[in-house]
Design a protein around this motif. Structure first.
Motif, PDB file in Angstrom:
ATOM      1  N   ALA A  56       1.060  -1.693  -0.115  1.00 50.97           N
ATOM      2  CA  ALA A  56       0.069  -0.307   0.070  1.00 50.97           C
ATOM      3  C   ALA A  56       0.916   1.211   0.054  1.00 50.97           C
ATOM      4  O   ALA A  56       0.299   2.335  -0.882  1.00 50.97           O
ATOM      5  N   ALA A  57       2.106   0.865   0.054  1.00 52.40           N
ATOM      6  CA  ALA A  57       2.581   2.170   1.100  1.00 52.40           C
ATOM      7  C   ALA A  57       3.763   2.696  -0.010  1.00 52.40           C
ATOM      8  O   ALA A  57       4.040   3.528  -0.859  1.00 52.40           O
ATOM      9  N   ARG A  58       4.338   2.121  -0.634  1.00 46.83           N
ATOM     10  CA  ARG A  58       4.863   1.006  -1.927  1.00 46.83           C
ATOM     11  C   ARG A  58       4.936   0.929  -3.211  1.00 46.83           C
ATOM     12  O   ARG A  58       5.076  -0.284  -3.550  1.00 46.83           O
ATOM     13  N   GLU A  59       4.285   2.313  -3.810  1.00 42.61           N
ATOM     14  CA  GLU A  59       4.097   2.121  -5.569  1.00 42.61           C
ATOM     15  C   GLU A  59       5.540   0.767  -5.861  1.00 42.61           C
ATOM     16  O   GLU A  59       4.699  -0.014  -7.309  1.00 42.61           O
ATOM     17  N   ASP A  60       6.623   1.116  -5.866  1.00 37.85           N
ATOM     18  CA  ASP A  60       7.739  -0.238  -6.541  1.00 37.85           C
ATOM     19  C   ASP A  60       7.767  -1.077  -6.026  1.00 37.85           C
ATOM     20  O   ASP A  60       8.300  -2.135  -6.505  1.00 37.85           O
ATOM     21  N   ALA A  61       7.199  -1.288  -5.007  1.00 38.65           N
ATOM     22  CA  ALA A  61       7.537  -2.592  -4.055  1.00 38.65           C
ATOM     23  C   ALA A  61       6.035  -3.927  -5.410  1.00 38.65           C
ATOM     24  O   ALA A  61       5.280  -4.171  -4.047  1.00 38.65           O
ATOM     25  N   HIS A  62       6.802  -3.863  -6.301  1.00 35.12           N
ATOM     26  CA  HIS A  62       5.525  -5.378  -6.538  1.00 35.12           C
ATOM     27  C   HIS A  62       5.865  -6.513  -6.112  1.00 35.12           C
ATOM     28  O   HIS A  62       4.382  -7.024  -6.082  1.00 35.12           O
ATOM     29  N   CYS A  63       6.591  -6.890  -5.315  1.00 38.13           N
ATOM     30  CA  CYS A  63       6.801  -8.706  -5.294  1.00 38.13           C
ATOM     31  C   CYS A  63       7.151  -7.827  -3.636  1.00 38.13           C
ATOM     32  O   CYS A  63       8.381  -7.431  -3.277  1.00 38.13           O
ATOM     33  N   VAL A  64       6.730  -8.445  -3.014  1.00 40.58           N
ATOM     34  CA  VAL A  64       7.246  -8.465  -0.890  1.00 40.58           C
ATOM     35  C   VAL A  64       7.875  -9.623  -1.025  1.00 40.58           C
ATOM     36  O   VAL A  64       6.827 -10.383  -0.954  1.00 40.58           O
ATOM     37  N   MET A  65       8.905 -10.333  -0.580  1.00 39.45           N
ATOM     38  CA  MET A  65       9.647 -11.884  -0.090  1.00 39.45           C
ATOM     39  C   MET A  65       9.985 -11.057   1.451  1.00 39.45           C
ATOM     40  O   MET A  65      10.586 -10.580   1.529  1.00 39.45           O
ATOM     41  N   HIS A  66       9.348 -12.395   2.337  1.00 44.68           N
ATOM     42  CA  HIS A  66       9.552 -12.634   3.297  1.00 44.68           C
ATOM     43  C   HIS A  66      10.223 -14.099   4.331  1.00 44.68           C
ATOM     44  O   HIS A  66      10.106 -14.724   3.063  1.00 44.68           O
ATOM     45  N   MET A 125      15.447  -5.648   7.587  1.00 48.15           N
ATOM     46  CA  MET A 125      15.923  -7.144   8.782  1.00 48.15           C
ATOM     47  C   MET A 125      14.998  -7.188   9.700  1.00 48.15           C
ATOM     48  O   MET A 125      14.997  -5.712  10.873  1.00 48.15           O
ATOM     49  N   LEU A 126      14.045  -8.007  10.208  1.00 43.62           N
ATOM     50  CA  LEU A 126      12.877  -8.105  11.471  1.00 43.62           C
ATOM     51  C   LEU A 126      13.212  -8.557  12.218  1.00 43.62           C
ATOM     52  O   LEU A 126      14.072  -9.996  12.617  1.00 43.62           O
ATOM     53  N   ARG A 127      13.995  -8.095  13.143  1.00 43.44           N
ATOM     54  CA  ARG A 127      14.791  -8.231  15.072  1.00 43.44           C
ATOM     55  C   ARG A 127      13.451  -9.525  14.821  1.00 43.44           C
ATOM     56  O   ARG A 127      13.249  -9.636  15.344  1.00 43.44           O
ATOM     57  N   ASN A 128      14.808 -10.466  15.151  1.00 47.51           N
ATOM     58  CA  ASN A 128      14.262 -11.985  16.367  1.00 47.51           C
ATOM     59  C   ASN A 128      13.235 -12.473  15.662  1.00 47.51           C
ATOM     60  O   ASN A 128      12.679 -13.585  15.857  1.00 47.51           O
ATOM     61  N   HIS A 129      13.349 -12.298  13.710  1.00 48.08           N
ATOM     62  CA  HIS A 129      12.179 -12.693  13.163  1.00 48.08           C
ATOM     63  C   HIS A 129      12.716 -13.498  11.702  1.00 48.08           C
ATOM     64  O   HIS A 129      12.890 -14.325  11.348  1.00 48.08           O
ATOM     65  N   GLY A 130      13.671 -12.114  11.133  1.00 55.49           N
ATOM     66  CA  GLY A 130      13.645 -12.874   9.543  1.00 55.49           C
ATOM     67  C   GLY A 130      14.175 -11.415   8.567  1.00 55.49           C
ATOM     68  O   GLY A 130      14.433 -10.984   9.101  1.00 55.49           O
ATOM     69  N   LEU A 131      14.338 -12.397   7.328  1.00 60.76           N
ATOM     70  CA  LEU A 131      14.694 -10.859   6.590  1.00 60.76           C
ATOM     71  C   LEU A 131      13.511 -10.761   5.352  1.00 60.76           C
ATOM     72  O   LEU A 131      12.112 -11.490   5.299  1.00 60.76           O
ATOM     73  N   LEU A 132      13.491  -9.591   5.000  1.00 61.69           N
ATOM     74  CA  LEU A 132      12.542  -8.875   3.962  1.00 61.69           C
ATOM     75  C   LEU A 132      12.930  -8.127   2.906  1.00 61.69           C
ATOM     76  O   LEU A 132      13.982  -7.247   3.432  1.00 61.69           O
ATOM     77  N   THR A 133      12.251  -8.418   1.306  1.00 61.20           N
ATOM     78  CA  THR A 133      13.562  -7.767   0.839  1.00 61.20           C
ATOM     79  C   THR A 133      12.105  -7.608  -0.374  1.00 61.20           C
ATOM     80  O   THR A 133      10.689  -8.158  -0.357  1.00 61.20           O
ATOM     81  N   VAL A 134      11.987  -6.449  -1.250  1.00 59.10           N
ATOM     82  CA  VAL A 134      11.154  -6.222  -1.685  1.00 59.10           C
ATOM     83  C   VAL A 134      11.810  -5.563  -3.650  1.00 59.10           C
ATOM     84  O   VAL A 134      12.875  -5.360  -3.409  1.00 59.10           O
ATOM     85  N   GLY A 135      10.757  -5.878  -4.778  1.00 58.36           N
ATOM     86  CA  GLY A 135      11.326  -5.349  -5.796  1.00 58.36           C
ATOM     87  C   GLY A 135      10.374  -5.705  -6.945  1.00 58.36           C
ATOM     88  O   GLY A 135       9.236  -5.207  -6.905  1.00 58.36           O
ATOM     89  N   ASN A 136      10.582  -4.427  -7.917  1.00 60.81           N
ATOM     90  CA  ASN A 136       9.506  -4.935  -8.762  1.00 60.81           C
ATOM     91  C   ASN A 136       8.854  -6.253  -9.361  1.00 60.81           C
ATOM     92  O   ASN A 136       7.970  -6.220 -10.303  1.00 60.81           O
ATOM     93  N   THR A 137       9.648  -6.869 -10.032  1.00 61.92           N
ATOM     94  CA  THR A 137       9.765  -8.364  -9.958  1.00 61.92           C
ATOM     95  C   THR A 137       9.390  -9.830  -9.221  1.00 61.92           C
ATOM     96  O   THR A 137      10.702  -9.340  -8.073  1.00 61.92           O
ATOM     97  N   PRO A 138       9.479 -10.888  -8.964  1.00 56.60           N
ATOM     98  CA  PRO A 138       9.539 -11.870  -8.733  1.00 56.60           C
ATOM     99  C   PRO A 138      11.156 -11.808  -8.413  1.00 56.60           C
ATOM    100  O   PRO A 138      11.851 -12.668  -7.313  1.00 56.60           O
ATOM    101  N   ALA A 139      11.593 -11.577  -9.791  1.00 58.67           N
ATOM    102  CA  ALA A 139      13.267 -12.064  -9.940  1.00 58.67           C
ATOM    103  C   ALA A 139      14.083 -11.352  -8.803  1.00 58.67           C
ATOM    104  O   ALA A 139      15.339 -11.401  -8.778  1.00 58.67           O
ATOM    105  N   ASP A 140      13.509  -9.745  -9.158  1.00 56.48           N
ATOM    106  CA  ASP A 140      14.284  -8.605  -8.335  1.00 56.48           C
ATOM    107  C   ASP A 140      14.330  -9.601  -6.941  1.00 56.48           C
ATOM    108  O   ASP A 140      15.192  -9.167  -6.190  1.00 56.48           O
ATOM    109  N   ALA A 141      12.482  -9.995  -6.445  1.00 56.16           N
ATOM    110  CA  ALA A 141      13.064 -10.009  -4.885  1.00 56.16           C
ATOM    111  C   ALA A 141      13.844 -10.723  -4.560  1.00 56.16           C
ATOM    112  O   ALA A 141      14.106 -10.422  -3.428  1.00 56.16           O
ATOM    113  N   PHE A 142      13.748 -12.097  -5.161  1.00 62.94           N
ATOM    114  CA  PHE A 142      14.639 -13.013  -5.363  1.00 62.94           C
ATOM    115  C   PHE A 142      16.687 -12.639  -5.026  1.00 62.94           C
ATOM    116  O   PHE A 142      16.960 -13.087  -3.802  1.00 62.94           O
ATOM    117  N   LEU A 143      16.258 -12.412  -6.004  1.00 60.59           N
ATOM    118  CA  LEU A 143      17.946 -11.543  -6.712  1.00 60.59           C
ATOM    119  C   LEU A 143      18.217 -10.907  -5.117  1.00 60.59           C
ATOM    120  O   LEU A 143      19.256 -10.843  -4.663  1.00 60.59           O
TER     121      LEU A 143
END
Length: 251
Positions: A98-108, A167-185
């Motif tokens: 909702a907040a990031r127009e460029d975050a088409h893919c969010v990976m956690h 970096m989500l403290r005591n929890h894990g990692l999160l990345t955002v990307g324009n595509t699933p490929a970008d978020a994965f890389l």
């Protein structure tokens, strides 16, 4: 079932479904999955407020293009699907979309290396080339319990800001990307940085940090030159590897 779903969606959405399913399979292939927990979400092209997410209860290695569930901003299904959704798990994702127009893919992820480093007070250390790329666009978010509280969203967004990595403290990692490929890389680089750090600290020897001016130079280069991670360049090769190891994601 795949033919039925494919007939109901646009070609753009079907391509996204295939890429997103591949991302789920690749996360499992690289060993970053946590059984049925965590998510990779993607914004549906041409449908504002609609997203694709994994069916709750399905292992990442089982996800297919047709089994992905289309939901709205509240985590409610907007297209018939026999699969349930875990709306609580979409709390983090919905806030970012909702907040990031460029975050088409969010990976956690809840990867072991990522969680381990997230518990270390200093966070990610500048001790590898990979870490400098992450440090160029990294935020931290303190742990507030399982992500069920809507009140947490503003703090999460403030901590992510315009970064690619969180970096989500005591929890894990999160990345955002324009595509699933970008978020994965981005996640690949993030996870590699954490793995290197865990191994380096386990050696119980003095570490050689990358000099601050070099880290700052990487930040500037990433901002001016890359304008993204260009994950699509590696994507065809990753899909070929996936076809050999765990085919069927595109069904």
């Amino acid at each position: 079932m795949s033919a039925d779903v494919r007939s109901q969606v646009s070609e753009e959405e079907w391509k996204l479904r295939v890429d997103l399913a591949a991302a789920y399979r690749l996360v499992a292939l690289f060993g970053w999955d946590d059984l049925v927990f965590t998510h990779i979400s993607a914004r549906v092209p041409g449908e504002p407020g609609h997203f694709l997410i994994n069916p709750y209860g399905m292992l990442f290695e089982e996800v297919t293009a047709s089994s992905l569930v289309k939901i709205d901003q509240n985590g409610e299904k907007v297209m018939d699907s026999p699969y349930p959704v875990n709306p609580a798990g979409f709390t983090i994702h919905s806030a970012i979309h909702a907040a990031r127009e460029d975050a088409h893919c969010v990976m956690h992820t809840h990867s072991l290396n990522g969680v381990a480093v997230s518990t270390q007070r200093e966070g990610l250390l500048p001790i590898s080339q990979q870490s400098t790329l992450v440090l160029a666009a990294l935020g931290y978010h303190d742990y507030e319990g399982i992500a069920l509280n809507e009140d947490e969203k503003p703090r999460l967004l403030a901590d992510l800001a315009d970064n690619t990595f969180l970096m989500l403290r005591n929890h894990g990692l999160l990345t955002v990307g324009n595509t699933p490929a970008d978020a994965f890389l981005a996640m690949y680089i993030f996870e590699a940085s954490c793995m290197i750090q865990v191994r380096a600290l386990a050696g119980n020897r003095e570490l050689v940090p990358v000099q601050p001016e070099i880290v700052d130079g990487v930040k500037e280069a990433a901002r001016i030159v890359t304008k993204g991670l260009f994950g699509d360049l590696a994507w065809p090769g990753l899909l070929r590897r996936l076809d050999r190891k765990n085919p069927g994601y595109d069904e």
